[in-house]
Design a protein around this motif. Structure first.
Motif, PDB file in Angstrom:
ATOM      1  N   LYS A 270       9.524 -17.814   8.686  1.00 52.81           N
ATOM      2  CA  LYS A 270       8.391 -16.956   8.333  1.00 52.81           C
ATOM      3  C   LYS A 270       7.087 -17.732   8.449  1.00 52.81           C
ATOM      4  CE  LYS A 270       8.621 -14.041   4.906  1.00 52.81           C
ATOM      5  NZ  LYS A 270       8.815 -13.502   3.540  1.00 52.81           N
TER       6      LYS A 270
ATOM      7  N   ALA B 191       2.803 -17.482   8.039  1.00 52.34           N
ATOM      8  CA  ALA B 191       1.616 -16.798   7.537  1.00 52.34           C
ATOM      9  C   ALA B 191       0.430 -17.166   8.423  1.00 52.34           C
ATOM     10  CB  ALA B 191       1.331 -17.225   6.099  1.00 52.34           C
TER      11      ALA B 191
ATOM     12  N   LYS C 237       5.998 -14.638  17.171  1.00 51.99           N
ATOM     13  CA  LYS C 237       6.952 -13.518  17.057  1.00 51.99           C
ATOM     14  C   LYS C 237       7.936 -13.552  18.218  1.00 51.99           C
ATOM     15  CE  LYS C 237       4.527  -9.981  14.403  1.00 51.99           C
ATOM     16  NZ  LYS C 237       3.964  -8.603  14.422  1.00 51.99           N
TER      17      LYS C 237
ATOM     18  N   GLU D 258       9.148 -14.285  11.907  1.00 53.28           N
ATOM     19  CA  GLU D 258       8.515 -13.153  11.238  1.00 53.28           C
ATOM     20  C   GLU D 258       7.108 -13.646  10.877  1.00 53.28           C
ATOM     21  OE1 GLU D 258       8.995 -10.619   7.087  1.00 53.28           O
ATOM     22  OE2 GLU D 258      10.722 -11.724   7.852  1.00 53.28           O
TER      23      GLU D 258
ATOM     24  N   HIS E  15       3.225 -12.811   9.347  1.00 55.15           N
ATOM     25  CA  HIS E  15       2.393 -11.939   8.526  1.00 55.15           C
ATOM     26  C   HIS E  15       0.931 -12.349   8.617  1.00 55.15           C
ATOM     27  CE1 HIS E  15       6.097 -11.337   5.727  1.00 55.15           C
ATOM     28  NE2 HIS E  15       6.186 -10.612   6.836  1.00 55.15           N
TER      29      HIS E  15
ATOM     30  N   ILE F 101      -2.399 -12.392   6.663  1.00 52.33           N
ATOM     31  CA  ILE F 101      -2.811 -12.376   5.264  1.00 52.33           C
ATOM     32  C   ILE F 101      -4.322 -12.503   5.224  1.00 52.33           C
ATOM     33  CG2 ILE F 101      -2.643 -13.615   3.066  1.00 52.33           C
ATOM     34  CD1 ILE F 101       0.129 -14.620   4.110  1.00 52.33           C
TER      35      ILE F 101
ATOM     36  N   LYS G 166      -6.172  -5.974   1.625  1.00 52.04           N
ATOM     37  CA  LYS G 166      -5.417  -5.204   2.616  1.00 52.04           C
ATOM     38  C   LYS G 166      -6.359  -4.357   3.464  1.00 52.04           C
ATOM     39  CE  LYS G 166      -0.848  -4.523   1.477  1.00 52.04           C
ATOM     40  NZ  LYS G 166       0.249  -3.766   0.889  1.00 52.04           N
TER      41      LYS G 166
ATOM     42  N   ASP H 145      -1.208  -7.567   6.765  1.00 49.26           N
ATOM     43  CA  ASP H 145       0.093  -7.264   6.165  1.00 49.26           C
ATOM     44  C   ASP H 145       0.082  -7.432   4.648  1.00 49.26           C
ATOM     45  OD1 ASP H 145       1.616  -6.779   8.644  1.00 49.26           O
ATOM     46  OD2 ASP H 145       1.207  -8.901   9.028  1.00 49.26           O
ATOM     47  N   HIS H 146      -0.643  -8.442   4.169  1.00 53.76           N
ATOM     48  CA  HIS H 146      -0.664  -8.720   2.730  1.00 53.76           C
ATOM     49  C   HIS H 146      -2.014  -9.290   2.327  1.00 53.76           C
ATOM     50  CE1 HIS H 146       3.677  -8.254   2.562  1.00 53.76           C
ATOM     51  NE2 HIS H 146       3.793  -9.113   3.566  1.00 53.76           N
TER      52      HIS H 146
ATOM     53  N   VAL I 116       1.075 -12.791  -2.093  1.00 51.50           N
ATOM     54  CA  VAL I 116       2.055 -13.660  -1.439  1.00 51.50           C
ATOM     55  C   VAL I 116       2.054 -15.046  -2.069  1.00 51.50           C
ATOM     56  CG1 VAL I 116       1.996 -12.455   0.777  1.00 51.50           C
ATOM     57  CG2 VAL I 116       0.350 -14.271   0.343  1.00 51.50           C
TER      58      VAL I 116
ATOM     59  N   TYR J 251       6.951 -18.929   2.874  1.00 50.19           N
ATOM     60  CA  TYR J 251       6.654 -19.203   4.277  1.00 50.19           C
ATOM     61  C   TYR J 251       7.081 -20.603   4.701  1.00 50.19           C
ATOM     62  CZ  TYR J 251       4.124 -14.866   4.035  1.00 50.19           C
ATOM     63  OH  TYR J 251       3.823 -13.534   3.876  1.00 50.19           O
TER      64      TYR J 251
END
Length: 186
Positions: A8, A10, A30, A35, A37, A39, A43, A61-62, A67, A72
């Motif tokens: 993962k 970030a 990706k 995965e 995200h 941040i 949002k 995403d967040h 988070v 991560y």
């Protein structure tokens, strides 16, 4: 590029991020199986800067408060002049960066984003590179600034500019595949 399936990543950014410096790592990491995200401070969408004018929006995403660095394996910090300047005054962002570093996870910054490493107190004693206009800031923070495409030091990855994105992304994936960098002092 290394397979980083199951990992993962970030990407922390806000309005004014350099368009390619967020989107290229987002897609390449990706494609390598991670995965990823996006941040931000809140949002919604953040708007990029594309060379000399506002670029496209990217979905967040967040929010940073939702988070934890524990979730991560790596953190990518895109540059642009506006983005890191806005982020370096945000305590939650600086705390996230410090925790990723302390946990010996991969920490990558490109262009002006090493400003965030300076603000977090991470630059001192590391070989690093950055966009040339912040070279003095990086040196004054105690880093060994190098005029190279990409500089890596035990999971800390820095790159000069968006022209180096392929090498930057490949090095991030390689460092993630290696795992935590236990020799690095927190």
């Amino acid at each position: 590029m290394h397979d980083i399936s199951g990992k993962k990543v970030a990407i922390i950014a806000t309005h004014g991020f350099e368009q390619s410096e967020l989107e290229v790592p987002l897609h390449k990491l990706k494609d390598a199986g991670a995965e990823v995200h996006v941040i931000s401070l809140e949002k919604g969408d953040i708007k990029g800067w594309d060379k000399d004018d506002w670029g496209q929006k990217v979905k967040v995403d967040h929010a940073i408060g939702e988070v934890s660095p524990d979730d991560y394996d790596a953190l990518v910090l895109p540059g642009g002049q506006i983005n890191p300047d806005l982020l370096r005054v945000e305590p939650k962002v600086i705390d996230f960066i410090k925790k990723i570093y302390a946990q010996k996870k991969v920490l990558a910054a490109i262009c002006h984003a090493p400003w965030l490493l300076v603000e977090a107190g991470i630059a001192k004693g590391h070989p690093m590179t950055s966009y040339h206009s912040i070279k003095t800031d990086v040196i004054n923070a105690g880093a060994d600034w190098q005029d190279k495409e990409v500089v890596t030091d035990k999971g800390l990855v820095t790159s000069r500019n968006p022209g180096d994105l392929g090498a930057f992304c490949a090095k991030i994936a390689e460092e993630i595949a290696e795992g935590r960098h236990e020799r690095r002092a927190a």
